[in-house]
Design a protein around this motif. Structure first.
Motif, PDB file in Angstrom:
ATOM      1  N   ALA A   1      -5.815   1.127  10.845  1.00 10.23           N
ATOM      2  CA  ALA A   1      -5.946   2.445  10.037  1.00 10.23           C
ATOM      3  C   ALA A   1      -7.518   2.630   9.553  1.00 10.23           C
ATOM      4  O   ALA A   1      -8.159   3.791   9.606  1.00 10.23           O
ATOM      5  N   ILE A   2      -8.278   1.391   9.371  1.00 14.38           N
ATOM      6  CA  ILE A   2      -9.538   1.533   8.931  1.00 14.38           C
ATOM      7  C   ILE A   2     -10.546   1.997  10.438  1.00 14.38           C
ATOM      8  O   ILE A   2     -11.355   2.806  10.069  1.00 14.38           O
ATOM      9  N   ARG A   3     -10.033   1.666  11.262  1.00 21.02           N
ATOM     10  CA  ARG A   3     -10.800   2.268  12.577  1.00 21.02           C
ATOM     11  C   ARG A   3     -10.678   3.737  12.966  1.00 21.02           C
ATOM     12  O   ARG A   3     -11.492   4.217  13.606  1.00 21.02           O
TER      13      ARG A   3
ATOM     14  N   VAL B   1      -2.737   6.362   7.196  1.00 15.59           N
ATOM     15  CA  VAL B   1      -2.151   5.376   6.143  1.00 15.59           C
ATOM     16  C   VAL B   1      -1.802   4.124   6.612  1.00 15.59           C
ATOM     17  O   VAL B   1      -1.339   4.160   7.691  1.00 15.59           O
ATOM     18  N   TRP B   2      -1.907   3.125   5.771  1.00 14.77           N
ATOM     19  CA  TRP B   2      -1.242   1.900   5.887  1.00 14.77           C
ATOM     20  C   TRP B   2      -0.630   1.217   4.705  1.00 14.77           C
ATOM     21  O   TRP B   2      -1.318   1.332   3.613  1.00 14.77           O
ATOM     22  N   ASN B   3       0.646   0.696   4.741  1.00 15.53           N
ATOM     23  CA  ASN B   3       0.731   0.069   3.442  1.00 15.53           C
ATOM     24  C   ASN B   3       1.762  -1.070   4.252  1.00 15.53           C
ATOM     25  O   ASN B   3       2.332  -1.196   5.199  1.00 15.53           O
TER      26      ASN B   3
ATOM     27  N   VAL C   1      -0.739  10.118   9.200  1.00  9.58           N
ATOM     28  CA  VAL C   1      -0.478   9.211  10.419  1.00  9.58           C
ATOM     29  C   VAL C   1      -0.395   7.724  10.128  1.00  9.58           C
ATOM     30  O   VAL C   1      -1.142   7.449   9.248  1.00  9.58           O
ATOM     31  N   LEU C   2       0.683   7.128  10.294  1.00 10.42           N
ATOM     32  CA  LEU C   2       0.790   5.581   9.897  1.00 10.42           C
ATOM     33  C   LEU C   2       0.288   4.942  11.043  1.00 10.42           C
ATOM     34  O   LEU C   2       1.150   5.052  12.084  1.00 10.42           O
ATOM     35  N   THR C   3      -0.114   3.797  10.817  1.00 11.19           N
ATOM     36  CA  THR C   3      -0.377   2.723  11.833  1.00 11.19           C
ATOM     37  C   THR C   3       0.241   1.597  11.464  1.00 11.19           C
ATOM     38  O   THR C   3       0.819   1.349  10.308  1.00 11.19           O
TER      39      THR C   3
END
Length: 287
Positions: A54-56, A29-31, A46-48
């Motif tokens: 995150a897309i990779r 996830v990313w926010n 898992v937070l990037t």
């Protein structure tokens, strides 16, 4: 393919990420506000630190943010362009048909396959049998993502490679829904004016909804095939009911904006010569 990335952790995005985790997916996830990810990270996501990272992490990325402007602010940066290449982007942000068309072109330009989706459900309904996600876009991409979307909604109709279709179907559905809201709210005032229970009426409407669906299915066929003649109930006959709605509002000194709107629409159609045709002939005055 058990890895999925979710960009955007608002109420809907958070529900999507949580449902995927519960179904055994590895979720990255990313926010933009990282603290919003705390609860979902505690559950195993898992937070990037960047959207590109995150897309990779996954072959499939879902983005669900407030609007397309925000979507571009997140995605239209150089490192994300490179990360998208060879991957599938599922856009679940609510938008217009033209916005879907433009984003598909944008995604394809950066080497990504694109699926446009429109969610017909509340966040609490995600993962349930009654949730629906309208979809359109690349058929090859849809075949890849269908299992993932099937986890999120009990109904995932695919409307073909015309990418604008999902957004058009969604807006058509919302038009019907909001029109129904107005009718129901005016109905609530009618009931209140006579001391009757609104919750009981709501239950009654739920019970007769299959019948309402059949009526609308019939009217859809009338419009699609232009079969307005020899109606079961003419527009002129239906105008009698509109008159009664106006009369009741006057008797109870109620707000009459809704029946007045109907009255104006019906008068316009009758003046155009459609009075003896099916009520669906109203659509002719809207073209």
């Amino acid at each position: 393919m058990n890895e999925v990335t979710v960009i955007g952790l608002g109420a809907m995005g958070g529900a999507i990420a949580q449902t995927l985790l519960e179904k055994g997916y590895q979720v990255t996830v990313w926010n933009r506000t990282a603290t919003k990810a705390d609860s979902i990270v505690e559950k195993g996501a898992v937070l990037t630190s960047t959207a590109a990272e995150a897309i990779r992490a996954s072959q499939i990325s879902i983005i669900c943010v407030s609007d397309y402007k925000t979507s571009y602010e997140v995605l239209d940066v150089e490192d994300v362009h490179a990360a998208l290449s060879g991957r599938v982007l599922i856009q679940l942000t609510t938008g217009s048909p033209e916005q879907a068309q433009k984003q598909e072109i944008w995604a394809n330009t950066h080497g990504a396959a694109y699926i446009d989706g429109a969610i017909a459900a509340a966040p609490t309904q995600i993962g349930g049998s009654h949730a629906t996600i309208f979809t359109s876009g690349s058929m090859e991409a849809f075949d890849q993502v269908k299992p993932v979307l099937g986890v999120l909604a009990g109904h995932v109709p695919y409307y073909g490679e015309q990418v604008s279709a999902a957004a058009s179907i969604d807006l058509a559905f919302l038009s019907y829904l909001f029109g129904s809201y107005l009718g129901f709210f005016h109905a609530s005032r009618i009931l209140e004016s006579d001391g009757l229970r609104i919750d009981d009426f709501g239950s009654m409407i739920a019970g007769v909804s299959p019948m309402i669906g059949s009526i609308l299915q019939y009217e859809g066929e009338v419009i699609q095939h232009s079969k307005y003649e020899n109606p079961q109930s003419s527009l002129q006959m239906s105008m009698v009911t509109v008159g009664l709605l106006m009369e009741q509002a006057s008797e109870k000194s109620m707000n009459n904006e809704f029946p007045l709107f109907l009255q104006n629409m019906f008068h316009k159609a009758i003046e155009a010569g459609y009075g003896e045709q099916d009520i669906a002939s109203l659509v002719k005055t809207m073209r």
